[in-house]
Scaffold this active site. Structure first.
Site, PDB file in Angstrom:
ATOM      1  N   SER A 100      -4.989   3.064  -8.445  1.00  0.00           N
ATOM      2  CA  SER A 100      -3.532   3.098  -8.329  1.00  0.00           C
ATOM      3  C   SER A 100      -2.961   3.187  -9.734  1.00  0.00           C
ATOM      4  CB  SER A 100      -3.049   1.850  -7.591  1.00  0.00           C
ATOM      5  OG  SER A 100      -1.665   1.896  -7.366  1.00  0.00           O
TER       6      SER A 100
ATOM      7  N   ARG B 251       3.312   4.704  -5.072  1.00  0.00           N
ATOM      8  CA  ARG B 251       3.867   3.844  -4.026  1.00  0.00           C
ATOM      9  C   ARG B 251       3.630   4.411  -2.639  1.00  0.00           C
ATOM     10  NH1 ARG B 251       8.453   2.727  -7.549  1.00  0.00           N
ATOM     11  NH2 ARG B 251       8.453   0.518  -8.109  1.00  0.00           N
TER      12      ARG B 251
ATOM     13  N   VAL C 242       4.133  -7.094  -4.279  1.00  0.00           N
ATOM     14  CA  VAL C 242       3.668  -6.280  -5.409  1.00  0.00           C
ATOM     15  C   VAL C 242       4.300  -4.892  -5.396  1.00  0.00           C
ATOM     16  CG1 VAL C 242       1.505  -7.536  -5.566  1.00  0.00           C
ATOM     17  CG2 VAL C 242       1.625  -5.497  -4.134  1.00  0.00           C
ATOM     18  N   GLU C 243       4.177  -4.196  -6.540  1.00  0.00           N
ATOM     19  CA  GLU C 243       4.744  -2.857  -6.752  1.00  0.00           C
ATOM     20  C   GLU C 243       6.234  -2.814  -6.447  1.00  0.00           C
ATOM     21  OE1 GLU C 243       2.770   0.603  -5.324  1.00  0.00           O
ATOM     22  OE2 GLU C 243       0.786  -0.085  -5.930  1.00  0.00           O
ATOM     23  N   GLY C 244       6.942  -3.843  -6.824  1.00  0.00           N
ATOM     24  CA  GLY C 244       8.367  -3.933  -6.564  1.00  0.00           C
ATOM     25  C   GLY C 244       8.627  -4.736  -5.310  1.00  0.00           C
TER      26      GLY C 244
END
Length: 840
Positions: free
Chosen positions: A216, A382, A504-506
């Site tokens: 990722s 994403r 995670v990731e925002g």
């Protein structure tokens, strides 16, 4: 009688009414379709001529026509409007980091849905790829094998993956899924990356996360797109072989979503050898794989006091690679992320010295470009990892919950036959269908090279939220079997892991309110970004073009929204015929309404809209569910319009439209529009509720979806593809599936047995006694009796839960063969050594 004055008056009046009606119909038709200024001028001239307009009306019309068609004249008005908007600070002020986020990625098919007049032919023409032969072989071979060798219960007990699993992951280059073949990786497509990490995660969250992170956002991804040739040649082969273990350090205690608050710093200086170096200081947290990493990707603010790079004293956010054995790097500690034993921890760096050209990703040219690198990579990333793992998670829950619903009995019946169980089962099955459609659809765009930042934000938010709802439903259905942890439990760890994917990731709250619509309204709108740039540059010519196109756009969508509401979407066209045509029309209706009210919100709230997060969240929900609905329709077409799948399609679309309706209701109830706000909140809101776009799936549809996923066979397997089913009969999913298939086949025999007891032909007793009595009485064959006995035996075994003696419960879970002394770890990581820890 026709000579009477009244009748003569009516006779003379009818042509006028007919002309007025024709003019109105034509005018609405032109608005509905959306035509330019010149057709309107011609239409107006014909209308005025036909009605015999006086000279003064022609004069006014001529002035308006000139200002509409002659651009230099129109720009006089546009320039004045632009100056007013600048003075009023009407459009939102966009920070440099926001601008880079908006500019990152591309606009893909989400632009159609935002337009108010989506071209569904484009949506149906979009790719819907599966896996190629090499990728499918990897799924059937190494992915299946590593799932077989990894027992999730053992992973949690040992708080690490088995050494054999780590070795196999390295041997089969699982950490190089995205790395090109010329550097020793697999070079797989986004579709394959998504499928691999999804199957691994559904088998074991720790296994999935461990493989997901290197594939990722991180050093490999950034090096592939932005690294120098020397950096690629050095690092990519070592990352693919797992010789290097990567982590990427972005988040800080005071800098999560606000990148501008990053405190990590790097100062440029010239060494005694004449080369440029960086002195780095940082304090990061929540960094997956950091405790075992050998190379750390680092985001920091670059300072160049002497302007040695020629980019000013503060070039901006930069990304660099730092070997973790460099003096001053500390990776000695771990976090405990809600008990999920994947490697995650903080890292600090104190006066860490590294060579600049070799360390900054992209070399000196990459200085100050870090935030754009991150945003462009996230724009695609994403849409792959977390949507892939969440989709597989929902399919896993669907498989487990449906099998349990057939196996588990209450009051002599499988609990899946009760409507109270059917309702959550339908949601789980429907979500599995929706997310697999959206996953495949989105990856099709990514495979083709698109980087749709808004779509991937939608996917991250929607997939993780639907997974949360599905796993909650699954926990309810399994009850005590879900909450009792142990080797038999097939769902508890998925439930425990849910908040990790949400965070995670925002974090999802931010993703929904800021990214999907807050940035989406600027990025996906046909004209707003052009207007913003024109105002920033004080470019009257560009503003004139964008603004008047925007005005026309609003007028078109206003009429489309009105007429499609009055006709319940019937005026919209559909690219297909048959039972799904109505859903294209309803999506067109939703799109027009959404586009118009988006513009109303922008027009009335201006730059304050991005702070109205309750409103932007509702707009985001409408936008997201339109996209998910479009993906469902694309799936149905791509899979050959199978008639037996219609209940899945219809449930999914009715659910999507119902969610869209809920969000519109919330908007109309709370839209703070000046002057006419009461009309929106009262009459319009009432009309919207009366004339609903959707009300959600019916009970009958829910029954059909629950039936499909509770019936063994080809269709059920197509609904839950890509989920690992172990061959080991002691593993919980395999145990459930075996019992499920046996109980489903014996269902008719079970009914026959109950009927015999009820009629008094045999006496009530244990299952074995009743089966024996039925065989003896000739009510079923001996073969049928054995099948029923086996089903009941498997049922009884499957519903058991784990229990432990006191010694077992409190026994240490540490395997000495997989433990090293902390002093050994700390010696490598810069710590001081105290407790035993696990190492791969």
């Amino acid at each position: 009688m026709s000579d009477l004055p009244f009748y003569q008056f009516l006779h003379d009046l009818m042509p006028l009414w007919a002309s007025i009606t024709a003019a109105i119909v034509i005018g609405f038709g032109m608005l509905f379709v959306g035509v330019g200024a010149l057709p309107w001028v011609l239409f107006g001239a014909v209308a005025l001529f036909g009605f015999g307009a006086p000279v003064w009306v022609w004069a006014v019309f001529g002035v308006l026509a000139l200002f509409s068609v002659v651009k230099p004249l129109r720009r006089l008005i546009s320039g004045a409007l632009m100056r007013i908007m600048i003075k009023m600070e009407f459009l939102p002020v966009i920070s440099p980091t926001e601008q880079e986020a908006i500019d990152a990625g591309t606009v893909w098919l989400e632009g159609e849905l935002f337009s108010g007049k989506p071209d569904f032919q484009k949506i149906l023409a979009a790719g819907y790829p599966g896996l190629n032969e090499e990728e499918q072989a990897f799924m059937d071979g190494p992915v299946q094998e590593v799932c077989e060798m990894t027992d999730d219960w053992e992973v949690f007990q040992q708080r690490d993956l088995p050494k054999a699993t780590w070795d196999y992951l390295a041997e089969q280059r699982f950490f190089g899924l995205i790395i090109p073949k010329e550097y020793g990786g697999h070079g797989f497509s986004p579709s394959a990356n998504s499928a691999v990490v999804g199957k691994l995660s559904a088998s074991s969250a720790v296994l999935g996360i461990t493989v997901m992170v290197p594939n990722s956002l991180g050093p490999a991804e950034l090096l592939i797109h932005y690294g120098t040739e020397a950096q690629k040649n050095h690092y990519l082969p070592r990352l693919a072989s797992h010789e290097e273990i990567p982590a990427f350090a972005l988040t800080e205690p005071n800098a999560g979503s606000d990148a501008g608050a990053i405190s990590a710093s790097g100062d440029v200086f010239k060494g005694d050898d004449g080369k440029l170096y960086l002195k780095l200081n940082w304090r990061k947290r929540y960094i997956t794989l950091a405790p075992i990493s050998t190379v750390l990707g680092l985001a920091f603010k670059l300072n160049d006091p002497e302007n040695l790079l020629g980019k000013g004293k503060h070039p901006g956010i930069t990304c660099a690679l730092v070997p973790t054995d460099t003096p001053g790097v500390d990776i000695s500690k771990r976090h405990d992320p809600i008990g999920i034993p994947f490697y995650n921890g903080p890292t600090e760096g104190h006066d860490v010295i590294v060579p600049l050209e070799e360390s900054i990703i992209g070399g000196a040219d990459g200085a100050g470009r870090g935030w754009r690198m991150l945003m462009e990579s996230l724009a695609a990333g994403r849409g792959i990892s977390l949507p892939g793992t969440s989709t597989a998670g929902v399919k896993h829950v669907a498989r487990v919950a449906s099998a349990h619903s057939v196996v588990r009995k209450q009051f002599g019946m499988s609990i899946g036959k009760f409507e109270g169980i059917e309702e959550p089962l339908a949601r789980i099955g429907g979500f599995a269908y929706i997310l697999e459609a959206a996953r495949r659809f989105t990856n099709g765009g990514l495979d083709s090279g698109a980087k749709p930042a808004v779509v991937t934000a939608m996917m991250k938010y929607s997939a993780t939220e639907l997974f949360r709802k599905a796993v909650n439903d699954g926990m309810d259905i399994l009850g005590g079997n879900a909450i009792s942890r142990g080797p038999r439990n097939a769902i508890a760890h998925a439930y425990i892991n849910t908040p990790v994917s949400i965070t995670v990731e925002g974090a999802n709250i931010l993703t929904r309110t800021l990214m999907v619509f807050g940035q989406g309204a600027i990025r996906c709108h046909p004209y707003v970004l052009e207007e913003v740039h024109a105002i920033q540059n004080k470019d009257v010519k560009a503003f004139d073009k964008a603004f008047w196109n925007h005005v026309s756009h609003v007028g078109r969508n206003k009429v489309r929204a009105l007429l499609l509401s009055l006709t319940r979407g019937r005026l919209a066209s559909s690219p297909v015929s048959g039972p799904t045509a109505k859903y294209y029309r309803k999506l067109a209706w939703a799109s027009a309404t959404f586009a118009f009210w988006s513009d109303m919100a922008l027009a009335t709230l201006g730059g304050t809209l991005k702070r109205k997060e309750k409103l932007t969240g509702r707009f985001a929900d409408i936008f997201s569910w339109m996209y998910l609905g479009a993906a469902v329709l694309r799936r149905f077409e791509a899979e050959g319009r199978r008639k037996e799948d219609l209940p899945m399609v219809e449930w999914s679309m009715e659910y999507a439209l119902g969610e869209i309706q809920k969000s519109f209701d919330g908007l109309f109830d709370n839209m703070p529009i000046p002057v006419v706000g009461w009309l929106v909140r009262k009459p319009l809101a009432a009309w919207s509720r009366f004339n609903r776009i959707g009300a959600g799936p019916s009970d009958d549809l829910g029954h059909e979806v629950a039936r499909i996923i509770q019936t063994p066979g080809e269709q059920r397997e197509r609904m839950v593809p890509g989920v690992h089913v172990p061959t080991d009969e002691t593993r919980p999913v395999r145990r459930l599936e075996t019992a499920f298939e046996a109980c489903a086949k014996a269902d008719g025999l079970s009914r026959q047995l109950r009927k015999a007891v009820k009629s008094g032909q045999i006496k009530r007793g244990s299952p074995a006694q009743m089966v024996a009595a039925a065989v003896e009485a000739g009510l079923m064959t001996a073969e049928d009796g054995k099948a029923l006995e086996r089903a009941e035996m498997l049922r009884e075994d499957t519903i058991q839960v784990d229990d432990f003696s006191k010694a077992e419960y409190f026994a240490t879970a540490i395997d000495p063969e997989r433990t090293v002394l902390a002093s050994q770890v700390d010696e490598a990581a810069g710590g001081d050594g105290a407790e035993p820890v696990h190492m791969a």
